[in-house]
Design a protein around this motif. Structure first.
Motif, short mmCIF file in Angstrom:
data_model
loop_
_atom_site.label_atom_id
_atom_site.label_comp_id
_atom_site.label_asym_id
_atom_site.label_seq_id
_atom_site.Cartn_x
_atom_site.Cartn_y
_atom_site.Cartn_z
N SER A 123 0.85 -1.18 0.00
CA SER A 123 0.00 0.00 0.00
C SER A 123 0.89 1.23 0.00
CB SER A 123 -0.90 -0.01 1.23
OG SER A 123 -1.81 1.05 1.18
N GLY A 124 0.29 2.38 -0.21
CA GLY A 124 1.05 3.62 -0.16
C GLY A 124 0.87 4.46 -1.40
N ASN A 125 1.43 5.67 -1.37
CA ASN A 125 1.28 6.63 -2.47
C ASN A 125 2.02 6.23 -3.74
OD1 ASN A 125 -0.29 8.30 -0.88
ND2 ASN A 125 1.45 9.49 -0.16
N ASP A 126 3.12 5.49 -3.63
CA ASP A 126 3.94 5.21 -4.80
C ASP A 126 3.68 3.83 -5.41
OD1 ASP A 126 5.08 7.69 -4.69
OD2 ASP A 126 6.88 7.03 -3.64
N ILE A 127 2.57 3.21 -5.08
CA ILE A 127 2.20 1.94 -5.70
C ILE A 127 1.56 2.26 -7.04
CG2 ILE A 127 0.76 -0.13 -5.47
CD1 ILE A 127 3.08 -0.04 -3.53
N ASP A 128 1.98 1.58 -8.11
CA ASP A 128 1.53 1.90 -9.47
C ASP A 128 0.16 1.32 -9.84
OD1 ASP A 128 3.80 3.36 -9.97
OD2 ASP A 128 4.88 1.69 -10.86
N ILE A 129 -0.48 0.62 -8.95
CA ILE A 129 -1.78 0.05 -9.26
C ILE A 129 -2.84 0.62 -8.32
CG2 ILE A 129 -1.00 -2.12 -10.29
CD1 ILE A 129 -1.09 -3.40 -7.62
N PRO A 130 -4.07 0.76 -8.79
CA PRO A 130 -5.11 1.36 -7.94
C PRO A 130 -5.51 0.43 -6.80
CG PRO A 130 -6.05 0.61 -10.00
CD PRO A 130 -4.56 0.42 -10.10
N GLY A 131 -5.71 0.98 -5.62
CA GLY A 131 -6.18 0.20 -4.48
C GLY A 131 -5.08 -0.64 -3.87
N PRO A 132 -5.41 -1.33 -2.78
CA PRO A 132 -4.41 -2.21 -2.17
C PRO A 132 -4.14 -3.42 -3.05
CG PRO A 132 -6.51 -2.38 -1.04
CD PRO A 132 -6.66 -1.30 -2.07
N ALA A 133 -2.92 -3.92 -3.02
CA ALA A 133 -2.54 -5.04 -3.86
C ALA A 133 -1.89 -6.12 -3.02
CB ALA A 133 -1.57 -4.58 -4.94
N THR A 134 -2.10 -7.36 -3.40
CA THR A 134 -1.40 -8.45 -2.72
C THR A 134 -0.35 -8.99 -3.66
OG1 THR A 134 -3.02 -10.06 -3.48
CG2 THR A 134 -3.36 -9.13 -1.30
N VAL A 135 0.75 -9.41 -3.08
CA VAL A 135 1.83 -10.01 -3.87
C VAL A 135 2.21 -11.33 -3.25
CG1 VAL A 135 2.77 -7.87 -4.75
CG2 VAL A 135 3.56 -8.73 -2.57
#
Length: 59
Positions: free
Chosen positions: A47-59
């Motif tokens: 999560s955070g401002n510099d994540i390139d995808i919209p919304g929370p992401a799981t990896v």
């Protein structure tokens, strides 16, 4: 509450805060939240401002 996808369960869960194992600042603007699903599998949510995808992401 955190929305997270578990690869092992192949399900999306809404997890409460007591499933948080750790929170890490990876770099400026990027936060990693370590969670466990209801079966105990580990999930990493970015999560955070510099994540390139919209919304929370799981990896």
């Amino acid at each position: 509450m955190f929305l997270a996808y578990c690869d092992e369960c192949e399900e999306r869960f809404l997890l409460p805060a007591n499933h948080v194992v750790g929170v890490h600042n990876l770099e400026s603007g990027v936060i990693a939240v370590e969670l466990t699903c209801y079966e105990g599998h580990h999930i990493l949510v970015l999560s955070g401002n510099d994540i390139d995808i919209p919304g929370p992401a799981t990896v």
